[in-house]
Design an enzyme around this catalytic site. Sequence first.
Site, PDB file in Angstrom:
ATOM      1  N   GLY A  27       0.584  -1.485   0.180  1.00 30.48           N
ATOM      2  CA  GLY A  27       0.464   0.298   0.143  1.00 30.48           C
ATOM      3  C   GLY A  27       0.523   1.608  -0.138  1.00 30.48           C
ATOM      4  O   GLY A  27       2.333   1.582   0.018  1.00 30.48           O
TER       5      GLY A  27
ATOM      6  N   THR B 142       0.960   3.485   1.748  1.00 28.70           N
ATOM      7  CA  THR B 142       1.905   4.103   3.680  1.00 28.70           C
ATOM      8  C   THR B 142       2.840   3.350   3.556  1.00 28.70           C
ATOM      9  O   THR B 142       4.183   4.242   4.241  1.00 28.70           O
ATOM     10  CB  THR B 142       0.715   4.188   4.546  1.00 28.70           C
TER      11      THR B 142
ATOM     12  N   GLY C  11      -0.118  -1.316   6.457  1.00 26.71           N
ATOM     13  CA  GLY C  11      -0.908   0.288   6.579  1.00 26.71           C
ATOM     14  C   GLY C  11      -2.340  -0.650   6.806  1.00 26.71           C
ATOM     15  O   GLY C  11      -1.924  -1.221   7.115  1.00 26.71           O
ATOM     16  N   ALA C  12      -3.373   0.413   6.699  1.00 26.32           N
ATOM     17  CA  ALA C  12      -4.247  -0.214   6.335  1.00 26.32           C
ATOM     18  C   ALA C  12      -5.346   0.430   6.370  1.00 26.32           C
ATOM     19  O   ALA C  12      -5.780   1.412   5.858  1.00 26.32           O
ATOM     20  CB  ALA C  12      -4.973  -0.500   8.175  1.00 26.32           C
TER      21      ALA C  12
ATOM     22  N   GLY D   8      -6.823  -4.918   2.863  1.00 30.66           N
ATOM     23  CA  GLY D   8      -6.728  -5.960   1.872  1.00 30.66           C
ATOM     24  C   GLY D   8      -6.761  -4.549   0.642  1.00 30.66           C
ATOM     25  O   GLY D   8      -7.455  -5.069  -0.257  1.00 30.66           O
ATOM     26  N   GLY D   9      -7.629  -3.683   1.240  1.00 33.98           N
ATOM     27  CA  GLY D   9      -7.626  -2.671  -0.365  1.00 33.98           C
ATOM     28  C   GLY D   9      -7.103  -2.314  -1.509  1.00 33.98           C
ATOM     29  O   GLY D   9      -7.393  -2.519  -2.234  1.00 33.98           O
ATOM     30  N   GLY D  10      -5.198  -3.427  -0.964  1.00 32.90           N
ATOM     31  CA  GLY D  10      -4.613  -3.379  -2.075  1.00 32.90           C
ATOM     32  C   GLY D  10      -4.511  -4.975  -2.303  1.00 32.90           C
ATOM     33  O   GLY D  10      -3.881  -5.317  -3.685  1.00 32.90           O
TER      34      GLY D  10
ATOM     35  N   GLU E 120       0.344 -10.368   3.382  1.00 34.09           N
ATOM     36  CA  GLU E 120       0.377  -9.345   4.800  1.00 34.09           C
ATOM     37  C   GLU E 120       0.301  -9.864   5.865  1.00 34.09           C
ATOM     38  O   GLU E 120       0.610 -10.071   7.183  1.00 34.09           O
ATOM     39  CB  GLU E 120      -0.750  -8.318   4.625  1.00 34.09           C
TER      40      GLU E 120
ATOM     41  N   LYS F 102      -7.486   6.694   8.315  1.00 33.52           N
ATOM     42  CA  LYS F 102      -8.481   5.686   8.574  1.00 33.52           C
ATOM     43  C   LYS F 102      -8.917   5.417  10.190  1.00 33.52           C
ATOM     44  O   LYS F 102      -8.928   4.609  10.051  1.00 33.52           O
ATOM     45  CB  LYS F 102      -6.923   4.981   8.793  1.00 33.52           C
TER      46      LYS F 102
HETATM   47  O1  DER Z   1      -3.911  -4.005   1.189  1.00 32.79           O
HETATM   48  C1  DER Z   1      -3.840  -2.873   2.029  1.00 32.79           C
HETATM   49  O2  DER Z   1      -3.960  -3.912   3.351  1.00 32.79           O
HETATM   50  C2  DER Z   1      -2.653  -1.860   2.524  1.00 32.79           C
HETATM   51  O3  DER Z   1      -2.202  -2.064   3.799  1.00 32.79           O
HETATM   52  C3  DER Z   1      -3.898  -0.990   2.776  1.00 32.79           C
HETATM   53  O4  DER Z   1      -4.997  -1.349   3.671  1.00 32.79           O
HETATM   54  C4  DER Z   1      -3.443   0.637   3.107  1.00 32.79           C
HETATM   55  O5  DER Z   1      -3.303   0.960   1.727  1.00 32.79           O
HETATM   56  P1  DER Z   1      -3.249   2.688   2.355  1.00 32.79           P
HETATM   57  O6  DER Z   1      -2.208   2.627   3.284  1.00 32.79           O
HETATM   58  O7  DER Z   1      -2.111   3.133  -0.163  1.00 32.79           O
HETATM   59  O8  DER Z   1      -4.129   3.197   1.859  1.00 32.79           O
END
Ligand code: DER
Length: 228
Positions: A26, A28, A84-85, A97-99, A105, A123
């Site tokens: 991600g 961050t 990140g989260a 899991g957005g990525g 992870e 967040k």
């Molecule tokens: O996919 C993930 O879990 C990443 O950590 C995501 O949740 C955080 O991505 P970002 O730092 O681009 O917001």
Amino acid sequence: MNGKERAAAAALQYVRDGMVVGAGSGSTAQVFLEMLAGRIREEGMEVSIVPTSSEVEVNAVRLGIGGLVRQLWQVDRIDVAIDGADAIDARRNLIKGGGGALTREKIVDYWASSFIVIADEGKVVANIPGGRPIPIEVLPFAWRAVKEAVERRLGGEARLRIGSDKRGPVVTDNGNYVLDYVHPLEEIDVGAERELKSIPGVVEVGIFNGSKVSKAIIGTETGVSIME
Ligand code: DER
């Protein structure tokens, strides 16, 4: 510095010479990796880096630290994982899991002696999922069966994640699909992690239990706050 940069910079202080570092995915976590690469170049810091996705492997090579990358099976420990989260609540429960990297992870983050989350204040939510979808990695064979089971058990809607720059379903580094589950309520019990994981065909769930998070560093426009 923005919130992401402040959180990433603060996390850097928990990395010491000789450590095995779990590198999250991600944007961050990418800021953190760039800052870590700078420390390695300028101070000759010696660390091993265990990537949580192909994205991180590519970024490490791009940053000139590809030679420090180790696969998980090449190390006997993870000293600290920095990740990140998508959302974090007051009990440090996470949605991730957005990525699409949630499975690797979670394996790295949960195995680490210290799991540090870095995020900007956007967040932070009262309770997970805080309106975010909950990613669920599923075997391609089972995606429809899992979708039906999740919706039947918990309500809401589980949507197959379709690529934006790739036609068809997103395929993870593990060769699986991702369902984005939209829960009907503002809050979901963290125990749903185990309930969802028990559905045949589910590989991993983007609910991370706050008990596994050693600390969370939340970056703001003026500084950082630490949740621990
Ligand atoms: O996919 C993930 O879990 C990443 O950590 C995501 O949740 C955080 O991505 P970002 O730092 O681009 O917001």
